[in-house]
Design a protein around this motif. Structure first.
Motif, PDB file in Angstrom:
ATOM      1  N   THR A   8      25.446  65.176  28.078  1.00 49.31           N
ATOM      2  CA  THR A   8      26.371  66.044  27.315  1.00 49.31           C
ATOM      3  C   THR A   8      27.015  67.285  28.034  1.00 49.31           C
ATOM      4  N   SER A   9      26.187  67.657  28.980  1.00 49.91           N
ATOM      5  CA  SER A   9      26.764  68.855  29.887  1.00 49.91           C
ATOM      6  C   SER A   9      27.915  68.377  30.678  1.00 49.91           C
ATOM      7  N   ASN A  10      28.186  67.101  30.991  1.00 56.28           N
ATOM      8  CA  ASN A  10      29.094  66.707  31.704  1.00 56.28           C
ATOM      9  C   ASN A  10      30.062  65.680  30.951  1.00 56.28           C
ATOM     10  N   THR A  11      30.084  65.929  29.596  1.00 55.33           N
ATOM     11  CA  THR A  11      30.965  64.888  28.741  1.00 55.33           C
ATOM     12  C   THR A  11      32.554  65.070  29.128  1.00 55.33           C
ATOM     13  N   ASP A  12      32.921  66.125  29.131  1.00 53.67           N
ATOM     14  CA  ASP A  12      34.362  66.364  29.469  1.00 53.67           C
ATOM     15  C   ASP A  12      34.980  65.757  30.720  1.00 53.67           C
ATOM     16  N   ALA A  13      33.793  65.709  31.756  1.00 50.44           N
ATOM     17  CA  ALA A  13      33.904  65.137  33.122  1.00 50.44           C
ATOM     18  C   ALA A  13      34.193  63.643  33.056  1.00 50.44           C
ATOM     19  N   LEU A  14      33.166  63.050  32.378  1.00 50.44           N
ATOM     20  CA  LEU A  14      32.978  61.583  32.138  1.00 50.44           C
ATOM     21  C   LEU A  14      34.252  61.239  31.394  1.00 50.44           C
ATOM     22  N   LEU A  15      34.497  61.787  30.253  1.00 45.23           N
ATOM     23  CA  LEU A  15      35.920  61.344  29.618  1.00 45.23           C
ATOM     24  C   LEU A  15      37.004  61.458  30.313  1.00 45.23           C
ATOM     25  N   ALA A  16      37.158  62.545  31.320  1.00 49.47           N
ATOM     26  CA  ALA A  16      38.415  62.688  31.965  1.00 49.47           C
ATOM     27  C   ALA A  16      38.431  61.402  33.164  1.00 49.47           C
ATOM     28  N   GLY A  17      37.249  61.185  33.677  1.00 56.04           N
ATOM     29  CA  GLY A  17      37.145  60.138  34.767  1.00 56.04           C
ATOM     30  C   GLY A  17      37.340  58.729  34.039  1.00 56.04           C
ATOM     31  N   LEU A  18      36.840  58.531  32.744  1.00 58.01           N
ATOM     32  CA  LEU A  18      37.049  57.292  32.063  1.00 58.01           C
ATOM     33  C   LEU A  18      38.612  57.010  31.804  1.00 58.01           C
ATOM     34  N   SER A 160      36.643  50.310  40.733  1.00 61.36           N
ATOM     35  CA  SER A 160      35.671  51.713  41.143  1.00 61.36           C
ATOM     36  C   SER A 160      35.623  51.940  42.490  1.00 61.36           C
ATOM     37  N   VAL A 161      36.214  50.864  43.439  1.00 60.50           N
ATOM     38  CA  VAL A 161      36.457  51.220  44.757  1.00 60.50           C
ATOM     39  C   VAL A 161      37.441  52.411  45.061  1.00 60.50           C
ATOM     40  N   LEU A 162      38.290  52.802  44.149  1.00 60.96           N
ATOM     41  CA  LEU A 162      38.984  53.959  44.246  1.00 60.96           C
ATOM     42  C   LEU A 162      38.433  55.209  44.528  1.00 60.96           C
ATOM     43  N   SER A 163      37.137  55.327  44.249  1.00 68.64           N
ATOM     44  CA  SER A 163      36.330  56.541  44.543  1.00 68.64           C
ATOM     45  C   SER A 163      36.502  56.867  46.112  1.00 68.64           C
ATOM     46  N   ILE A 164      36.577  55.836  46.932  1.00 70.17           N
ATOM     47  CA  ILE A 164      36.495  55.998  48.255  1.00 70.17           C
ATOM     48  C   ILE A 164      37.418  56.866  48.684  1.00 70.17           C
ATOM     49  N   ILE A 165      38.791  56.907  48.136  1.00 72.40           N
ATOM     50  CA  ILE A 165      39.854  57.694  48.553  1.00 72.40           C
ATOM     51  C   ILE A 165      40.058  58.700  47.639  1.00 72.40           C
ATOM     52  N   THR A 166      38.814  59.416  47.450  1.00 76.38           N
ATOM     53  CA  THR A 166      38.683  60.629  46.518  1.00 76.38           C
ATOM     54  C   THR A 166      39.386  60.831  45.294  1.00 76.38           C
ATOM     55  N   ILE A 167      39.837  59.622  44.644  1.00 77.95           N
ATOM     56  CA  ILE A 167      40.191  59.748  43.381  1.00 77.95           C
ATOM     57  C   ILE A 167      39.285  60.079  42.220  1.00 77.95           C
ATOM     58  N   TYR A 195      32.003  50.135  32.385  1.00 81.59           N
ATOM     59  CA  TYR A 195      32.798  49.173  32.933  1.00 81.59           C
ATOM     60  C   TYR A 195      32.552  47.672  32.194  1.00 81.59           C
ATOM     61  N   TRP A 196      31.244  47.982  31.563  1.00 77.26           N
ATOM     62  CA  TRP A 196      31.082  46.563  30.764  1.00 77.26           C
ATOM     63  C   TRP A 196      31.949  46.506  29.377  1.00 77.26           C
ATOM     64  N   ALA A 197      32.058  47.776  28.889  1.00 79.69           N
ATOM     65  CA  ALA A 197      32.878  48.032  27.577  1.00 79.69           C
ATOM     66  C   ALA A 197      34.276  47.582  27.938  1.00 79.69           C
ATOM     67  N   LEU A 198      34.702  48.163  28.917  1.00 75.76           N
ATOM     68  CA  LEU A 198      36.155  47.658  29.415  1.00 75.76           C
ATOM     69  C   LEU A 198      36.534  46.369  29.871  1.00 75.76           C
ATOM     70  N   THR A 199      35.557  45.846  30.615  1.00 81.42           N
ATOM     71  CA  THR A 199      35.749  44.266  30.865  1.00 81.42           C
ATOM     72  C   THR A 199      35.452  43.458  29.676  1.00 81.42           C
ATOM     73  N   LEU A 200      34.652  43.897  28.635  1.00 83.02           N
ATOM     74  CA  LEU A 200      34.403  43.163  27.529  1.00 83.02           C
ATOM     75  C   LEU A 200      35.641  43.101  26.541  1.00 83.02           C
ATOM     76  N   GLY A 201      36.396  44.369  26.774  1.00 82.61           N
ATOM     77  CA  GLY A 201      37.393  44.454  25.874  1.00 82.61           C
ATOM     78  C   GLY A 201      38.683  43.438  26.407  1.00 82.61           C
ATOM     79  N   VAL A 202      38.714  43.580  27.617  1.00 83.82           N
ATOM     80  CA  VAL A 202      39.800  42.662  28.233  1.00 83.82           C
ATOM     81  C   VAL A 202      39.425  41.234  28.039  1.00 83.82           C
ATOM     82  N   SER A 203      38.116  40.818  27.953  1.00 82.98           N
ATOM     83  CA  SER A 203      37.717  39.333  27.657  1.00 82.98           C
ATOM     84  C   SER A 203      38.137  38.930  26.351  1.00 82.98           C
TER      85      SER A 203
END
Length: 221
Positions: A8-18, A160-167, A195-203
């Motif tokens: 809950t204390s990091n909700t904004d950061a998680l939603l922005a990342g999503l 998820s690999v994009l995290s390697i280049i600081t995105i 990621y499960w929700a995203l891939t489920l939506g795509v499927s």
């Protein structure tokens, strides 16, 4: 115990990342699909002598890890005059990587259409564009959809690999929370579920499209 307050204390950061993850995936996959069709068209137009260019592109991007491609462009690109932001590298990296796979999927789908049907279309007086639109494309698409959906799911997970280049996408945010809080369970569980929700939506979308474009085959059977 599971610490909900950490989330809950990091909700904004998680939603922005999503949201950034969704944007990069949607843009990269859309560009990759378009690039795959362009590559296939070039393969048909270039002729046998220049088709090694197509094969070289596909072989290069399918034969090297996505992580290595990102490293080369993001960290090595400035030495060659290629100065792109991390998000630009991530977007075009997903697009170029996906295009190589999508092009081969489209190629096999188009080549699976029986040549007899093309000859029948010409005998009926259809020109090349009409044959492509009414004969080739519907059949090729119905054959391509399952592998296209599968490759799209793979690209979503590869993001998820994009995290390697600081995105600052979702994986980066989860890693930061885990590092700052010394708690791994909460951020990475949220990451996995997202990621499960995203891939489920795509499927699910892919399944609906497949049903729509293969109804004529079911009726014919």
């Amino acid at each position: 115990m599971f610490d909900f307050s950490l989330l809950t204390s990091n909700t904004d950061a998680l939603l922005a990342g999503l949201w950034l993850t969704v944007r990069l995936c949607a843009g990269g996959i859309a560009l990759g699909l378009a690039g795959g069709l362009v590559l296939l068209a070039l393969r048909q137009l270039l002729g046998p002598r220049l088709r090694p260019l197509y094969q070289g592109y596909v072989g290069l991007f399918r034969g090297t890890p996505f992580l290595v491609q990102l490293y080369l462009v993001y960290y090595g690109g400035p030495h060659l005059g290629i100065d792109l932001s991390a998000e630009q590298v991530g977007l075009f990296g997903l697009a170029c990587y996906g295009a190589a796979y999508f092009a081969e999927i489209f190629r096999t789908g188009f080549e699976a259409v029986p040549r007899g049907q093309l000859e029948a279309a010409r005998d009926l007086g259809l020109d090349r564009l009409q044959t492509l639109r009414w004969v080739v494309w519907p059949q090729a698409l119905s054959r391509c959809l399952p592998p296209l959906v599968g490759q799209t799911v793979i690209l979503v997970k590869e993001s998820s690999v994009l995290s390697i280049i600081t995105i600052p996408e979702l994986t980066t945010v989860a890693m930061r929370i885990a590092t700052e809080s010394f708690s791994v369970l909460e951020p990475y569980l949220v990451l996995a579920l997202a990621y499960w929700a995203l891939t489920l939506g795509v499927s699910l979308v892919g399944a609906r499209l497949e049903h729509r474009f293969t109804r004529h085959l079911v009726r014919a059977a």
